[in-house]
Write a protein that holds these residues in place. Structure first.
Motif, PDB file in Angstrom:
ATOM      1  N   ALA A  83       0.729  -1.234   0.134  1.00  0.00           N
ATOM      2  CA  ALA A  83       0.128   0.103   0.006  1.00  0.00           C
ATOM      3  C   ALA A  83       0.689   1.392   0.031  1.00  0.00           C
ATOM      4  O   ALA A  83       0.807   2.159   0.947  1.00  0.00           O
ATOM      5  N   VAL A  84       1.589   1.347  -1.091  1.00  0.00           N
ATOM      6  CA  VAL A  84       2.611   2.415  -1.121  1.00  0.00           C
ATOM      7  C   VAL A  84       2.641   2.949  -2.474  1.00  0.00           C
ATOM      8  O   VAL A  84       2.601   2.063  -3.356  1.00  0.00           O
ATOM      9  N   VAL A  85       2.514   4.098  -2.705  1.00  0.00           N
ATOM     10  CA  VAL A  85       2.481   5.176  -4.086  1.00  0.00           C
ATOM     11  C   VAL A  85       3.762   5.958  -3.995  1.00  0.00           C
ATOM     12  O   VAL A  85       4.037   6.826  -3.062  1.00  0.00           O
ATOM     13  N   VAL A  86       4.307   6.122  -5.343  1.00  0.00           N
ATOM     14  CA  VAL A  86       5.258   6.895  -5.481  1.00  0.00           C
ATOM     15  C   VAL A  86       4.933   7.910  -6.455  1.00  0.00           C
ATOM     16  O   VAL A  86       4.546   7.367  -7.455  1.00  0.00           O
ATOM     17  N   MET A  87       5.240   9.240  -6.265  1.00  0.00           N
ATOM     18  CA  MET A  87       4.728  10.051  -7.138  1.00  0.00           C
ATOM     19  C   MET A  87       5.799  11.201  -7.387  1.00  0.00           C
ATOM     20  O   MET A  87       6.565  11.172  -6.649  1.00  0.00           O
ATOM     21  N   THR A  88       5.567  12.078  -8.526  1.00  0.00           N
ATOM     22  CA  THR A  88       6.596  13.234  -8.602  1.00  0.00           C
ATOM     23  C   THR A  88       6.212  14.196  -7.560  1.00  0.00           C
ATOM     24  O   THR A  88       5.360  14.381  -6.796  1.00  0.00           O
ATOM     25  N   ASP A  89       7.497  14.787  -7.148  1.00  0.00           N
ATOM     26  CA  ASP A  89       7.492  16.144  -6.155  1.00  0.00           C
ATOM     27  C   ASP A  89       7.507  17.474  -7.124  1.00  0.00           C
ATOM     28  O   ASP A  89       8.096  17.689  -7.657  1.00  0.00           O
ATOM     29  N   LEU A  90       6.194  17.952  -6.469  1.00  0.00           N
ATOM     30  CA  LEU A  90       5.878  19.222  -6.982  1.00  0.00           C
ATOM     31  C   LEU A  90       6.357  20.313  -6.197  1.00  0.00           C
ATOM     32  O   LEU A  90       6.366  21.432  -6.515  1.00  0.00           O
ATOM     33  N   GLY A  91       7.498  19.996  -5.307  1.00  0.00           N
ATOM     34  CA  GLY A  91       8.034  20.921  -4.722  1.00  0.00           C
ATOM     35  C   GLY A  91       7.314  21.704  -3.445  1.00  0.00           C
ATOM     36  O   GLY A  91       6.292  21.173  -2.957  1.00  0.00           O
ATOM     37  N   ASP A  92       7.807  22.745  -2.921  1.00  0.00           N
ATOM     38  CA  ASP A  92       7.439  23.449  -1.815  1.00  0.00           C
ATOM     39  C   ASP A  92       6.648  24.580  -2.187  1.00  0.00           C
ATOM     40  O   ASP A  92       7.357  25.913  -2.833  1.00  0.00           O
ATOM     41  N   ALA A  93       5.209  24.809  -2.194  1.00  0.00           N
ATOM     42  CA  ALA A  93       4.382  25.856  -2.599  1.00  0.00           C
ATOM     43  C   ALA A  93       3.236  25.950  -1.941  1.00  0.00           C
ATOM     44  O   ALA A  93       2.851  25.063  -1.168  1.00  0.00           O
ATOM     45  N   PRO A  94       2.871  27.357  -1.529  1.00  0.00           N
ATOM     46  CA  PRO A  94       1.629  27.647  -1.169  1.00  0.00           C
ATOM     47  C   PRO A  94       0.338  26.849  -1.443  1.00  0.00           C
ATOM     48  O   PRO A  94       0.270  26.557  -2.523  1.00  0.00           O
ATOM     49  N   SER A  95      -0.486  26.619  -0.359  1.00  0.00           N
ATOM     50  CA  SER A  95      -1.877  26.111  -0.878  1.00  0.00           C
ATOM     51  C   SER A  95      -2.690  27.208  -0.861  1.00  0.00           C
ATOM     52  O   SER A  95      -2.520  28.311  -0.263  1.00  0.00           O
ATOM     53  N   LEU A  96      -3.936  26.989  -1.470  1.00  0.00           N
ATOM     54  CA  LEU A  96      -5.019  27.985  -1.318  1.00  0.00           C
ATOM     55  C   LEU A  96      -5.347  28.353   0.011  1.00  0.00           C
ATOM     56  O   LEU A  96      -5.485  29.529   0.434  1.00  0.00           O
ATOM     57  N   ALA A  97      -5.329  27.390   1.100  1.00  0.00           N
ATOM     58  CA  ALA A  97      -5.446  27.751   2.523  1.00  0.00           C
ATOM     59  C   ALA A  97      -4.351  28.736   2.800  1.00  0.00           C
ATOM     60  O   ALA A  97      -4.780  29.710   3.630  1.00  0.00           O
ATOM     61  N   ASP A  98      -2.995  28.500   2.551  1.00  0.00           N
ATOM     62  CA  ASP A  98      -2.018  29.515   3.024  1.00  0.00           C
ATOM     63  C   ASP A  98      -2.466  31.129   2.455  1.00  0.00           C
ATOM     64  O   ASP A  98      -2.305  31.974   3.275  1.00  0.00           O
ATOM     65  N   VAL A  99      -2.836  30.941   1.166  1.00  0.00           N
ATOM     66  CA  VAL A  99      -3.158  32.443   0.749  1.00  0.00           C
ATOM     67  C   VAL A  99      -4.290  33.136   1.191  1.00  0.00           C
ATOM     68  O   VAL A  99      -4.509  34.057   1.785  1.00  0.00           O
ATOM     69  N   LEU A 100      -5.400  32.211   1.847  1.00  0.00           N
ATOM     70  CA  LEU A 100      -6.611  32.725   2.265  1.00  0.00           C
ATOM     71  C   LEU A 100      -6.541  33.126   3.850  1.00  0.00           C
ATOM     72  O   LEU A 100      -7.029  34.050   4.217  1.00  0.00           O
ATOM     73  N   LEU A 101      -5.435  32.370   4.540  1.00  0.00           N
ATOM     74  CA  LEU A 101      -4.926  32.673   5.869  1.00  0.00           C
ATOM     75  C   LEU A 101      -3.869  33.855   5.833  1.00  0.00           C
ATOM     76  O   LEU A 101      -3.625  34.247   6.831  1.00  0.00           O
ATOM     77  N   GLY A 102      -3.577  34.408   4.823  1.00  0.00           N
ATOM     78  CA  GLY A 102      -2.486  35.184   4.572  1.00  0.00           C
ATOM     79  C   GLY A 102      -3.119  36.740   4.715  1.00  0.00           C
ATOM     80  O   GLY A 102      -4.195  36.950   5.411  1.00  0.00           O
ATOM     81  N   GLU A 103      -2.214  37.605   3.998  1.00  0.00           N
ATOM     82  CA  GLU A 103      -2.540  39.162   4.307  1.00  0.00           C
ATOM     83  C   GLU A 103      -3.284  39.807   3.098  1.00  0.00           C
ATOM     84  O   GLU A 103      -3.317  41.127   3.191  1.00  0.00           O
ATOM     85  N   SER A 104      -3.116  39.262   1.852  1.00  0.00           N
ATOM     86  CA  SER A 104      -3.373  40.151   0.582  1.00  0.00           C
ATOM     87  C   SER A 104      -4.575  39.722   0.177  1.00  0.00           C
ATOM     88  O   SER A 104      -5.003  38.560  -0.360  1.00  0.00           O
TER      89      SER A 104
END
Length: 366
Positions: A83-104
């Motif tokens: 029960a293991v999946v390997v996928m590409t790494d999309l890196g570190d990026a903000p989510s929509l939650a991060d933006v909505l909880l931000g200041e802009s």
């Protein structure tokens, strides 16, 4: 960790090293690891249980179906036995939650609209491939079926009257008929779309190429109206729930609708879209009520102890009940269910929690 990494490496056919845990819960664990070329991949593992097998099957088959569409990570390998999946790494990026909880406010508004369009485009990109997904799931899961929102929601409908009575509420006459009406909209639904299943604002990454969806543990085809409800409510099943400005919510709903009607033109008709969407909202509201009500009656707590800006369970419930009651009463629909929402609000008035505010990004200094 060693066993998971070994299973992932065997499925991938190359050595993996240097694992770093990114996230974990009782449902799954997400790890970043280095491959033999010096790059990184994401390894996701699930418990060796029936529920874990369902999550693995949904994730692996969903990633396989969408790999070529560029809407999320690409599936690199899957190991059904572990029960293991390997996928590409999309890196570190903000989510929509991060933006909505931000200041802009500007960044948040743009992100909400882009997310809504991305949800619709995902439905378009995967249209007509339900049989293909079933074949992928059957092969990867060794016979374990994927989770379906409709199945869980229909089960919830059946338990609502007894749960309401047990909480001391008078069950309105006609509630059974209203619940049957909800069930008829959701199953069978002619407007089915593929979805990662949990479109919460933290289950995506805002990459330079646009939104990419992550977390396919309940991926599958289900009624498009269930996804549309995420825009109007907003975010049907998430901890990160505050209010969106009304004009933005309407624009986001229109953005999603303009995309999904490319594959389901009947949803362009208001007499299909509007009542169907209200019933999807009702389904999700019943779901969260059954999930949280007993816990909230015992005491209030944050929906996410790790995030300072998060609503409490009591805030979320009262917001959901009030929004649904307002919607169905204004439309003259589902009268017994609307009455039950009002009775829940009356019974919990002593909770005395503040109304749910708008997202932090849209708050202005006093």
């Amino acid at each position: 960790m060693d066993e998971v990494l070994a299973a992932a490496a065997a499925a991938l056919g190359e050595r993996l090293s240097g694992p770093v845990v990114l996230a974990g819960s009782g449902r799954s664990r997400v790890v970043r690891a280095h491959d033999s070329s010096g790059g990184t991949v994401i390894v996701k593992s699930y418990p060796l249980t029936e529920a874990g097998a369902r999550s693995f099957a949904a994730e692996a088959s969903g990633l396989a179906l969408t790999s070529a569409a560029g809407v999320g990570p690409r599936l690199l390998a899957a190991n059904p036995d572990a029960a293991v999946v390997v996928m590409t790494d999309l890196g570190d990026a903000p989510s929509l939650a991060d933006v909505l909880l931000g200041e802009s406010a500007g960044a948040a508004e743009a992100a909400v609209l882009d997310w809504a369009r991305a949800c619709g485009r995902l439905a378009v990109a995967t249209a007509g491939r339900e049989g293909e997904l079933a074949s992928l799931r059957a092969g990867l899961s060794l016979g374990a079926g994927g989770g379906r929102h409709e199945t869980r929601l229909l089960k919830a409908f059946g338990t609502l009257p007894a749960r309401a009575a047990a909480a001391g509420l008078a069950v309105p006459g006609g509630l059974g008929a209203d619940l049957a009406e909800l069930a008829a909209v959701l199953e069978p639904c002619p407007h089915r779309v593929f979805s990662p299943g949990d479109l919460c604002p933290d289950n995506n990454l805002l990459t330079p190429s646009g939104f990419r969806f992550i977390d396919y543990e309940v991926a599958g085809f289900h009624c498009a109206l269930l996804d549309a409800a995420y825009v109007r409510m907003p975010f049907s099943t998430c901890w990160c729930v505050f209010r969106l400005p009304a004009t933005l919510a309407a624009a986001a709903e229109a953005a999603y609708r303009s995309e999904v009607t490319r594959v389901h033109p009947a949803l362009a008709a208001d007499d299909v879209w509007q009542p169907g969407l209200r019933r999807a909202m009702a389904a999700w509201t019943i779901d969260v009520t059954l999930w949280l009500f007993d816990r909230a009656r015992a005491g209030d707590r944050s929906m996410n102890d790790e995030v300072a800006a998060a609503p409490t369970a009591r805030q979320l419930l009262r917001y959901r009940w009030r929004v649904l009651a307002d919607e169905v009463e204004a439309a003259g629909e589902l009268p017994a269910l609307g009455q039950l929402m009002r009775r829940l609000l009356a019974a919990t008035r002593a909770w005395d929690v503040p109304d749910l505010p708008v997202y932090p990004a849209f708050r202005r200094p006093a």
